[in-house]
Design a protein around this motif. Sequence first.
Motif, PDB file in Angstrom:
ATOM      1  N   GLN A   2       4.199  20.978   3.864  1.00 26.71           N
ATOM      2  CA  GLN A   2       2.741  21.129   3.891  1.00 26.71           C
ATOM      3  C   GLN A   2       2.322  22.490   4.440  1.00 26.71           C
ATOM      4  N   THR A   3       3.042  22.998   5.446  1.00 26.23           N
ATOM      5  CA  THR A   3       2.694  24.294   6.026  1.00 26.23           C
ATOM      6  C   THR A   3       2.957  25.413   5.028  1.00 26.23           C
ATOM      7  N   ARG A   4       3.986  25.290   4.245  1.00 22.20           N
ATOM      8  CA  ARG A   4       4.262  26.308   3.220  1.00 22.20           C
ATOM      9  C   ARG A   4       3.184  26.319   2.145  1.00 22.20           C
ATOM     10  N   LYS A   5       2.537  25.180   1.936  1.00 15.02           N
ATOM     11  CA  LYS A   5       1.432  25.122   0.973  1.00 15.02           C
ATOM     12  C   LYS A   5       0.173  25.771   1.530  1.00 15.02           C
ATOM     13  N   GLY A   6       0.163  26.029   2.826  1.00 12.84           N
ATOM     14  CA  GLY A   6      -0.976  26.731   3.407  1.00 12.84           C
ATOM     15  C   GLY A   6      -1.821  25.921   4.357  1.00 12.84           C
ATOM     16  N   GLY A   7      -1.297  24.869   4.916  1.00 14.98           N
ATOM     17  CA  GLY A   7      -2.101  24.097   5.862  1.00 14.98           C
ATOM     18  C   GLY A   7      -1.256  23.138   6.663  1.00 14.98           C
ATOM     19  N   GLY A   8      -1.882  22.575   7.652  1.00 16.83           N
ATOM     20  CA  GLY A   8      -1.207  21.587   8.472  1.00 16.83           C
ATOM     21  C   GLY A   8      -1.493  20.187   7.962  1.00 16.83           C
ATOM     22  N   ILE A   9      -1.070  19.219   8.741  1.00 14.72           N
ATOM     23  CA  ILE A   9      -1.271  17.818   8.378  1.00 14.72           C
ATOM     24  C   ILE A   9      -2.022  17.137   9.510  1.00 14.72           C
ATOM     25  N   PRO A  10      -3.057  16.368   9.188  1.00 20.29           N
ATOM     26  CA  PRO A  10      -3.705  15.580  10.239  1.00 20.29           C
ATOM     27  C   PRO A  10      -2.733  14.529  10.784  1.00 20.29           C
ATOM     28  N   VAL A  11      -2.668  14.438  12.088  1.00 21.85           N
ATOM     29  CA  VAL A  11      -1.736  13.497  12.716  1.00 21.85           C
ATOM     30  C   VAL A  11      -2.109  12.064  12.360  1.00 21.85           C
ATOM     31  N   ARG A  12      -3.382  11.818  12.138  1.00 22.85           N
ATOM     32  CA  ARG A  12      -3.828  10.469  11.765  1.00 22.85           C
ATOM     33  C   ARG A  12      -3.169  10.014  10.461  1.00 22.85           C
ATOM     34  N   ALA A  13      -3.061  10.930   9.482  1.00 21.31           N
ATOM     35  CA  ALA A  13      -2.431  10.578   8.203  1.00 21.31           C
ATOM     36  C   ALA A  13      -0.945  10.299   8.393  1.00 21.31           C
ATOM     37  N   LEU A  14      -0.308  11.054   9.282  1.00 18.70           N
ATOM     38  CA  LEU A  14       1.117  10.821   9.546  1.00 18.70           C
ATOM     39  C   LEU A  14       1.327   9.491  10.266  1.00 18.70           C
ATOM     40  N   TYR A  50       0.847  -1.189   0.000  1.00 21.63           N
ATOM     41  CA  TYR A  50       0.000   0.000   0.000  1.00 21.63           C
ATOM     42  C   TYR A  50       0.886   1.243   0.000  1.00 21.63           C
ATOM     43  N   ARG A  51       0.575   2.197  -0.861  1.00 19.11           N
ATOM     44  CA  ARG A  51       1.344   3.442  -0.924  1.00 19.11           C
ATOM     45  C   ARG A  51       0.671   4.476  -0.025  1.00 19.11           C
ATOM     46  N   HIS A  52       1.387   4.916   1.011  1.00 22.43           N
ATOM     47  CA  HIS A  52       0.859   5.901   1.958  1.00 22.43           C
ATOM     48  C   HIS A  52       0.974   7.308   1.387  1.00 22.43           C
ATOM     49  N   ASP A  53       0.294   8.246   2.038  1.00 21.26           N
ATOM     50  CA  ASP A  53       0.353   9.645   1.608  1.00 21.26           C
ATOM     51  C   ASP A  53       1.759  10.217   1.771  1.00 21.26           C
ATOM     52  N   PHE A  54       2.441   9.796   2.815  1.00 20.18           N
ATOM     53  CA  PHE A  54       3.766  10.334   3.117  1.00 20.18           C
ATOM     54  C   PHE A  54       4.752   9.184   3.235  1.00 20.18           C
ATOM     55  N   ASN A  55       5.994   9.474   2.875  1.00 26.99           N
ATOM     56  CA  ASN A  55       7.020   8.442   2.928  1.00 26.99           C
ATOM     57  C   ASN A  55       8.196   8.960   3.747  1.00 26.99           C
ATOM     58  N   PHE A  56       8.196   8.677   5.028  1.00 31.85           N
ATOM     59  CA  PHE A  56       9.300   9.064   5.906  1.00 31.85           C
ATOM     60  C   PHE A  56       9.407   8.038   7.016  1.00 31.85           C
ATOM     61  N   ARG A  57      10.595   7.933   7.581  1.00 29.57           N
ATOM     62  CA  ARG A  57      10.813   6.957   8.648  1.00 29.57           C
ATOM     63  C   ARG A  57      11.634   7.520   9.801  1.00 29.57           C
ATOM     64  N   ASN A  58      11.840   8.853   9.828  1.00 28.35           N
ATOM     65  CA  ASN A  58      12.567   9.438  10.952  1.00 28.35           C
ATOM     66  C   ASN A  58      12.046  10.838  11.234  1.00 28.35           C
ATOM     67  N   LYS A  66       4.334   4.655  12.318  1.00 21.60           N
ATOM     68  CA  LYS A  66       3.685   4.417  13.611  1.00 21.60           C
ATOM     69  C   LYS A  66       4.212   5.316  14.725  1.00 21.60           C
ATOM     70  N   GLU A  67       5.499   5.658  14.678  1.00 22.29           N
ATOM     71  CA  GLU A  67       6.086   6.468  15.751  1.00 22.29           C
ATOM     72  C   GLU A  67       5.921   7.967  15.523  1.00 22.29           C
ATOM     73  N   ALA A  68       5.124   8.365  14.548  1.00 28.70           N
ATOM     74  CA  ALA A  68       4.953   9.790  14.241  1.00 28.70           C
ATOM     75  C   ALA A  68       4.407  10.593  15.427  1.00 28.70           C
ATOM     76  N   PRO A  69       3.401  10.114  16.174  1.00 24.00           N
ATOM     77  CA  PRO A  69       2.907  10.926  17.296  1.00 24.00           C
ATOM     78  C   PRO A  69       3.975  11.228  18.353  1.00 24.00           C
ATOM     79  N   GLN A  70       4.812  10.241  18.662  1.00 25.74           N
ATOM     80  CA  GLN A  70       5.876  10.487  19.645  1.00 25.74           C
ATOM     81  C   GLN A  70       6.874  11.505  19.104  1.00 25.74           C
ATOM     82  N   ALA A  71       7.210  11.392  17.822  1.00 28.35           N
ATOM     83  CA  ALA A  71       8.151  12.337  17.217  1.00 28.35           C
ATOM     84  C   ALA A  71       7.548  13.741  17.173  1.00 28.35           C
ATOM     85  N   ILE A  72       6.252  13.837  16.931  1.00 32.62           N
ATOM     86  CA  ILE A  72       5.589  15.146  16.895  1.00 32.62           C
ATOM     87  C   ILE A  72       5.617  15.790  18.274  1.00 32.62           C
TER      88      ILE A  72
END
Length: 201
Positions: free
Chosen positions: A60-72, A41-49, A77-83
């Motif tokens: 995304q913020t430069r485009k004029g908006g934030g990102i839903p944490v759910r999508a990240l 499955y291809r996710h919306d974002f591709n990062f691992r750190n 999986k560790e995106a919420p802790q990193a945020i």
Amino acid sequence: MRLQDIAIVTNSPLDTDMVLLEKFKSHDRIQYDPKTDLFSYRHDFNFRNKAALLTEIQRQTRKGGGIPVRALKESWKEAPQAIEELEKEGEVLVTRTVKDGQLRMVFWNEIKPDEESGGKPVEKEFLDLWHQLKVPNDVDLLKALASEGLQATAAETPIPKAPSTKKKGKRSVPRQRQAKITNIHLKGEIDLSRDYHSTTK
């Protein structure tokens, strides 16, 4: 995942129907690796750190908006802790749910509280003064405005509804119509003004 496994799980002829297989491979959310012959499955974002996450949030913020944490979180999986770590460092701004304080949206903090970026942290003395201010109650506020020759803004007046044309009250009972007797030969034997139900069926 192997093609045969996907066909079994979805109960579809994906491994035997070539037209369906080509459409499946060309789908924008499916990633196919011809070397391993696996699908993913291809996710919306591709990062691992954390650094790549911050870069994506900045983009995304430069485009004029934030990102839903759910999508990240779907992408990593560790995106919420990193945020949360990035929030403590002052790199991002986060909105949270009112009910339980869960992360909702994340934005890049363009103005960081340091001298180099142009921002400064608010002094504690100012914060204390700000929080000591009391909002006057409505009566005192109206008096203070009146003494200065001002008045409070009025709420928008509601538009009155047009009166309904129907009269409210008791409904008139429908009058009993007199039955016109056309079958003269039954006159006297049966009361034709009432519904007739036979006792035998």
